[in-house]
Design an enzyme around this catalytic site. Sequence first.
Site, PDB file in Angstrom:
ATOM      1  N   CYS A   2     -16.491  11.662  -3.313  1.00  0.00           N
ATOM      2  CA  CYS A   2     -16.853  11.711  -4.728  1.00  0.00           C
ATOM      3  C   CYS A   2     -16.156  10.613  -5.537  1.00  0.00           C
ATOM      4  O   CYS A   2     -15.077  10.158  -5.180  1.00  0.00           O
ATOM      5  CB  CYS A   2     -16.436  13.046  -5.322  1.00  0.00           C
ATOM      6  SG  CYS A   2     -17.097  14.449  -4.450  1.00  0.00           S
ATOM      7  N   ARG A  27     -18.466   4.496  -1.490  1.00  0.00           N
ATOM      8  CA  ARG A  27     -17.599   5.546  -0.951  1.00  0.00           C
ATOM      9  C   ARG A  27     -18.380   6.643  -0.245  1.00  0.00           C
ATOM     10  O   ARG A  27     -17.802   7.436   0.477  1.00  0.00           O
ATOM     11  CB  ARG A  27     -16.788   6.166  -2.094  1.00  0.00           C
ATOM     12  CG  ARG A  27     -15.873   5.173  -2.769  1.00  0.00           C
ATOM     13  CD  ARG A  27     -15.370   5.717  -4.072  1.00  0.00           C
ATOM     14  NE  ARG A  27     -14.541   6.893  -3.860  1.00  0.00           N
ATOM     15  CZ  ARG A  27     -13.223   6.857  -3.726  1.00  0.00           C
ATOM     16  NH1 ARG A  27     -12.607   5.719  -3.768  1.00  0.00           N
ATOM     17  NH2 ARG A  27     -12.537   7.958  -3.547  1.00  0.00           N
ATOM     18  N   TRP A  77     -20.091  14.003  -3.213  1.00  0.00           N
ATOM     19  CA  TRP A  77     -20.258  14.169  -1.771  1.00  0.00           C
ATOM     20  C   TRP A  77     -20.094  15.673  -1.540  1.00  0.00           C
ATOM     21  O   TRP A  77     -19.013  16.225  -1.748  1.00  0.00           O
ATOM     22  CB  TRP A  77     -19.187  13.364  -1.032  1.00  0.00           C
ATOM     23  CG  TRP A  77     -19.338  13.357   0.446  1.00  0.00           C
ATOM     24  CD1 TRP A  77     -20.160  12.556   1.178  1.00  0.00           C
ATOM     25  CD2 TRP A  77     -18.621  14.156   1.388  1.00  0.00           C
ATOM     26  NE1 TRP A  77     -20.005  12.815   2.525  1.00  0.00           N
ATOM     27  CE2 TRP A  77     -19.076  13.795   2.683  1.00  0.00           C
ATOM     28  CE3 TRP A  77     -17.650  15.156   1.290  1.00  0.00           C
ATOM     29  CZ2 TRP A  77     -18.596  14.385   3.847  1.00  0.00           C
ATOM     30  CZ3 TRP A  77     -17.173  15.748   2.453  1.00  0.00           C
ATOM     31  CH2 TRP A  77     -17.643  15.360   3.704  1.00  0.00           C
ATOM     32  N   ASN A 103     -13.286  15.548  -8.606  1.00  0.00           N
ATOM     33  CA  ASN A 103     -13.161  15.148  -7.195  1.00  0.00           C
ATOM     34  C   ASN A 103     -12.168  16.094  -6.548  1.00  0.00           C
ATOM     35  O   ASN A 103     -11.126  16.376  -7.142  1.00  0.00           O
ATOM     36  CB  ASN A 103     -12.562  13.740  -7.069  1.00  0.00           C
ATOM     37  CG  ASN A 103     -13.560  12.662  -7.391  1.00  0.00           C
ATOM     38  OD1 ASN A 103     -14.696  12.940  -7.731  1.00  0.00           O
ATOM     39  ND2 ASN A 103     -13.116  11.421  -7.285  1.00  0.00           N
ATOM     40  N   GLY A 104     -12.442  16.524  -5.325  1.00  0.00           N
ATOM     41  CA  GLY A 104     -11.491  17.385  -4.624  1.00  0.00           C
ATOM     42  C   GLY A 104     -12.082  18.755  -4.374  1.00  0.00           C
ATOM     43  O   GLY A 104     -13.300  18.944  -4.427  1.00  0.00           O
ATOM     44  N   GLU A 484     -13.398   2.947  19.465  1.00  0.00           N
ATOM     45  CA  GLU A 484     -13.800   2.323  18.206  1.00  0.00           C
ATOM     46  C   GLU A 484     -15.228   1.771  18.302  1.00  0.00           C
ATOM     47  O   GLU A 484     -16.013   1.896  17.362  1.00  0.00           O
ATOM     48  CB  GLU A 484     -12.787   1.221  17.830  1.00  0.00           C
ATOM     49  CG  GLU A 484     -13.079   0.474  16.543  1.00  0.00           C
ATOM     50  CD  GLU A 484     -13.194   1.348  15.301  1.00  0.00           C
ATOM     51  OE1 GLU A 484     -12.828   2.525  15.325  1.00  0.00           O
ATOM     52  OE2 GLU A 484     -13.688   0.825  14.285  1.00  0.00           O
ATOM     53  N   LYS A 488     -18.150   3.076  15.836  1.00  0.00           N
ATOM     54  CA  LYS A 488     -18.954   2.184  14.982  1.00  0.00           C
ATOM     55  C   LYS A 488     -20.431   2.434  15.218  1.00  0.00           C
ATOM     56  O   LYS A 488     -21.215   2.535  14.286  1.00  0.00           O
ATOM     57  CB  LYS A 488     -18.649   0.694  15.260  1.00  0.00           C
ATOM     58  CG  LYS A 488     -17.365   0.170  14.724  1.00  0.00           C
ATOM     59  CD  LYS A 488     -17.316  -0.016  13.234  1.00  0.00           C
ATOM     60  CE  LYS A 488     -16.836   1.184  12.484  1.00  0.00           C
ATOM     61  NZ  LYS A 488     -15.481   1.614  12.533  1.00  0.00           N
ATOM     62  N   GLU A 491     -21.592   5.890  13.863  1.00  0.00           N
ATOM     63  CA  GLU A 491     -21.542   5.964  12.392  1.00  0.00           C
ATOM     64  C   GLU A 491     -22.771   5.352  11.731  1.00  0.00           C
ATOM     65  O   GLU A 491     -23.286   5.892  10.777  1.00  0.00           O
ATOM     66  CB  GLU A 491     -20.321   5.186  11.870  1.00  0.00           C
ATOM     67  CG  GLU A 491     -19.033   5.945  11.908  1.00  0.00           C
ATOM     68  CD  GLU A 491     -17.932   5.184  11.181  1.00  0.00           C
ATOM     69  OE1 GLU A 491     -17.651   4.038  11.561  1.00  0.00           O
ATOM     70  OE2 GLU A 491     -17.369   5.744  10.243  1.00  0.00           O
ATOM     71  N   HIS A 507     -14.698  12.240  36.603  1.00  0.00           N
ATOM     72  CA  HIS A 507     -14.250  13.637  36.482  1.00  0.00           C
ATOM     73  C   HIS A 507     -15.178  14.456  35.594  1.00  0.00           C
ATOM     74  O   HIS A 507     -14.789  15.518  35.107  1.00  0.00           O
ATOM     75  CB  HIS A 507     -12.813  13.679  35.951  1.00  0.00           C
ATOM     76  CG  HIS A 507     -11.839  13.017  36.866  1.00  0.00           C
ATOM     77  ND1 HIS A 507     -11.474  13.555  38.081  1.00  0.00           N
ATOM     78  CD2 HIS A 507     -11.186  11.830  36.774  1.00  0.00           C
ATOM     79  CE1 HIS A 507     -10.629  12.744  38.686  1.00  0.00           C
ATOM     80  NE2 HIS A 507     -10.438  11.680  37.910  1.00  0.00           N
ATOM     81  N   LYS A 606     -16.313   6.862   2.305  1.00  0.00           N
ATOM     82  CA  LYS A 606     -15.335   5.811   2.581  1.00  0.00           C
ATOM     83  C   LYS A 606     -13.913   6.355   2.546  1.00  0.00           C
ATOM     84  O   LYS A 606     -13.055   5.929   3.296  1.00  0.00           O
ATOM     85  CB  LYS A 606     -15.500   4.696   1.536  1.00  0.00           C
ATOM     86  CG  LYS A 606     -14.631   3.479   1.776  1.00  0.00           C
ATOM     87  CD  LYS A 606     -15.099   2.713   2.984  1.00  0.00           C
ATOM     88  CE  LYS A 606     -14.181   1.556   3.355  1.00  0.00           C
ATOM     89  NZ  LYS A 606     -14.371   1.166   4.760  1.00  0.00           N
TER      90      LYS A 606
HETATM   91  C1  AGP Z   1     -14.319   4.266   9.839  1.00  0.00           C
HETATM   92  O1  AGP Z   1     -15.417   3.483  10.116  1.00  0.00           O
HETATM   93  C2  AGP Z   1     -14.620   5.534   9.179  1.00  0.00           C
HETATM   94  N1  AGP Z   1     -15.352   5.367   7.997  1.00  0.00           N
HETATM   95  C3  AGP Z   1     -13.576   6.609   9.170  1.00  0.00           C
HETATM   96  O2  AGP Z   1     -13.388   7.030  10.491  1.00  0.00           O
HETATM   97  C4  AGP Z   1     -12.188   6.260   8.581  1.00  0.00           C
HETATM   98  O3  AGP Z   1     -11.534   5.365   9.418  1.00  0.00           O
HETATM   99  C5  AGP Z   1     -11.376   7.553   8.409  1.00  0.00           C
HETATM  100  O4  AGP Z   1     -12.026   8.407   7.515  1.00  0.00           O
HETATM  101  C6  AGP Z   1      -9.959   7.289   7.963  1.00  0.00           C
HETATM  102  O5  AGP Z   1      -9.921   6.703   6.702  1.00  0.00           O
HETATM  103  P1  AGP Z   1      -8.616   5.990   6.170  1.00  0.00           P
HETATM  104  O6  AGP Z   1      -8.327   4.851   7.098  1.00  0.00           O
HETATM  105  O7  AGP Z   1      -8.982   5.525   4.788  1.00  0.00           O
HETATM  106  O8  AGP Z   1      -7.513   6.993   6.162  1.00  0.00           O
END
Ligand code: AGP
Length: 611
Positions: A2, A27, A77, A103-104, A484, A488, A491, A507, A606
Site C-alpha cells: 500500500c 510498489r 494491496w 498502510n499496515g 534467485e 525471478k 515472479e 533424491h 515492492k
Molecule cells: C524480489 O524480486 C522480490 N520482490 C521479493 O522477494 C523481495 O526481495 C522481498 O520481499 C524482500 O524485500 P526487501 O529486500 O525489501 O526486504
Amino acid sequence: MCGIVGYIGRKSAIDILLEGLTSLEYRGYDSSGIAVNIDGKIKLYKAAGKLQNLKDIVDKDYREVSKSTIGIGHIRWATHGAPTVENAHPHSCNCGRLAVVHNGIIENFKELKEKLEKKGCVFRSQTDTETVAHLVAAKFAETKDLTEAVRLATKEIEGAYALCVIHQDVKDTIVATRRNAPLVVGLGEGENFVASDVPALIQYTKKAMYIEDNQIVTLTPDTIDLIDIDKKKVNQKFETLPWEPVALSKMGYKHFMLKEIHEQPDVVRNVLSGKLRAIDEPIVLKEVTLDKEKLKNLSRIQIVACGTSLHAAMVGKYLIEDFCGIAVDVEPSSEYIYRKTITDKNTLVIGVSQSGETADTITAIRQAKSRGSHILIVTNRPDSTMAREADSLVPVNAGIEVSVAATKSYMAQLISFYLLAIYMAEVKGIKDLETLKHELIILPQKIEKILAHKEEIQKCARTFANSKDFIFIARGINFPTALEGALKLKEISYINATGYTAGELKHGPIAMLDESMPVLSILMTGKVYEKMLSNSEEAKARNAKMIALTDSTDSNLYELFDSLIHIPPISEILSPALAVVPLQLLAYYIAEFLGKDVDQPRNLAKSVTVE
Ligand code: AGP
C-alpha cells in the site's frame, strides 16, 4: 505494498495526489482511491484495479475535484477483504465527514469493530482500516480536535499503521501518524506533503522529515506540528533528500526491470567506490561500527532476510564462513521471529533488505537487538526504518529500484557481502584476498559483455517461454543463484520454477523430469564443475531439455545440452555476481514474450510492510 500520499496547500490537490500515487504504483497494489474536500464536503473517489481506473473516474468530475486544495490518496494491496471498490481506501465513518487512508494491519480490528458496532457504527467494507475511521470519528465527536482524536485513537489501536486523516469540520488540516510503517513529511512553501515513501513527494520538495513511531503530525498549508503520544512537542528534524526525480524514468527502456538490469555495471562501481580503493589496501566500511576486538571474537553470525535478499544472504554466509571461519546461520525473517532463536551479545545479527521496510525483517532485528546483539543492516535505503535502527550499516547504493522484481539491488547486496566478508577477514588478519579484489574491480566489464551479447539468452527465452515448469540446478556458492533465477522467473512469468541443489535432484525432484521439463544447470568452472556435469547427465538421461549457463568454452557441452548461455570466465567464488545476470534477462525475455506485466507482476508488492 500500500501507498499513501497527502497534500495541503493553495494549489489544486488532485494532480499532485494522482502523480504521487503514480510514483508509488511500482510498489504493487490492486485498488486505489482519494478523498478531497469540495465546497466544504469530503468526497471519496475509488476504483478497483489499476490506477488508470481511478483517473478515469476522477476525469469525469475533474472540474469539481480540482477545486480542492487538500486531499489524501491511497493505493491498496489487499489484506483484509478482496480488492473491490468498497474495500478501497479512503474509508469513512457513518456521517461521511471524515476520511482515512491506512498502510499496515490493525491487529485488534475485530474487537474494535464489535465495540463500535454496539455504539451504532455501520461498517461498509471488510477492511481492518474502517475501524480506524469510526474510532477517530467517535473521538472527534468527543474532543472536536482532530489531532487529539487521532492521538486517542492510536492508544486503542494495536498493529502496524501509517495513517492520514482529514475531516470536513477542520478545514485545511491533515493529521498523520505511524507505528511500524514508514511515513515522511515534505516541507513546501505555502504547502505541505505527506507520504509513505519519498517518490511521492520528491518532485515537489527535497526537504523532508521522517516521522517516528507514535508521533502525530498535523499539517496545514503553512505549519507543521509534531507531538508524541503523550502530547509532548517533538523537535522537527528536516533533511535534504539526496534523490533526483529522474530516477523514476525508464530512460528509453521498455520496462524498468530491463533498465535496472542494464544499470548493474554502474551499480557495482558505485558499491565499490570509496570502499575498495586499491587491491593492496584494506576495505573501508565507515558505517560498520562494531568494535574490531568484538568482531574478532564473534561466536556466530545470524543473517535474516526475505525473498531475493535472502538469496544474497546465502551467498554472504558462504563467503563469511569461507574467508573468516565464523559460523553463519541464514534464515527467512518470517521464521526467525516465531521460534526460540539463540542470540547473545557475541552474536552479530545482519538484516538484509532492499527496502529497509520489510515487516518480518524489522521484527527479527528488533528481537535480536533486545537480546543485546549488534545489528548490522545491508540496505538500499539508508533513510529506512531498518537503517535508522541499525548499529552498523552497509549502504548498498543501487539507486531507487522501481521494478517489483529485484535485480540491481540484488547485485548491490551481493557486492556488499563480498566487501563485508573481505573486511571481516582483514580485521581477523587474513590477507590473501587480493585476487578477488582485482576481480571485483573488473566485474563491471564482464557484466557489460553479457549485456552487449544477449542473443543466446533471447533465443533460449523464445524456445522455453511456453514451458509450464522450469528447474534450476547448481551446487555450492551458486545454489542461491539457482534459487534467485527461479524466483525471478516465477515472479514475472508465473511459470512454476524451482531451484535445487544439483545433488538433491536424484533424491526426489528427478521424478518430475521428462521431455517437457527444462533443466537449467549453472555450470561454472571450479571445484563443483565435474559434479555438475554428472548431475546434468542424470537429468539428460530422463529426457529433460537441458540448458547450461556456463563460463566454460568446452565444445563437448553441445552434446549434453540443448541450449547454451555463455558468460565470460570468472573465478568460482565471484561467479554468483555474474551468473545471475543472464538469469534475470532470461526471466525478463520470457515474461516479455508472454506479454506479462513485467514491472508490476500480479499479487506482488515492492515493499512488504505486513508480517
Ligand atoms: C524480489 O524480486 C522480490 N520482490 C521479493 O522477494 C523481495 O526481495 C522481498 O520481499 C524482500 O524485500 P526487501 O529486500 O525489501 O526486504
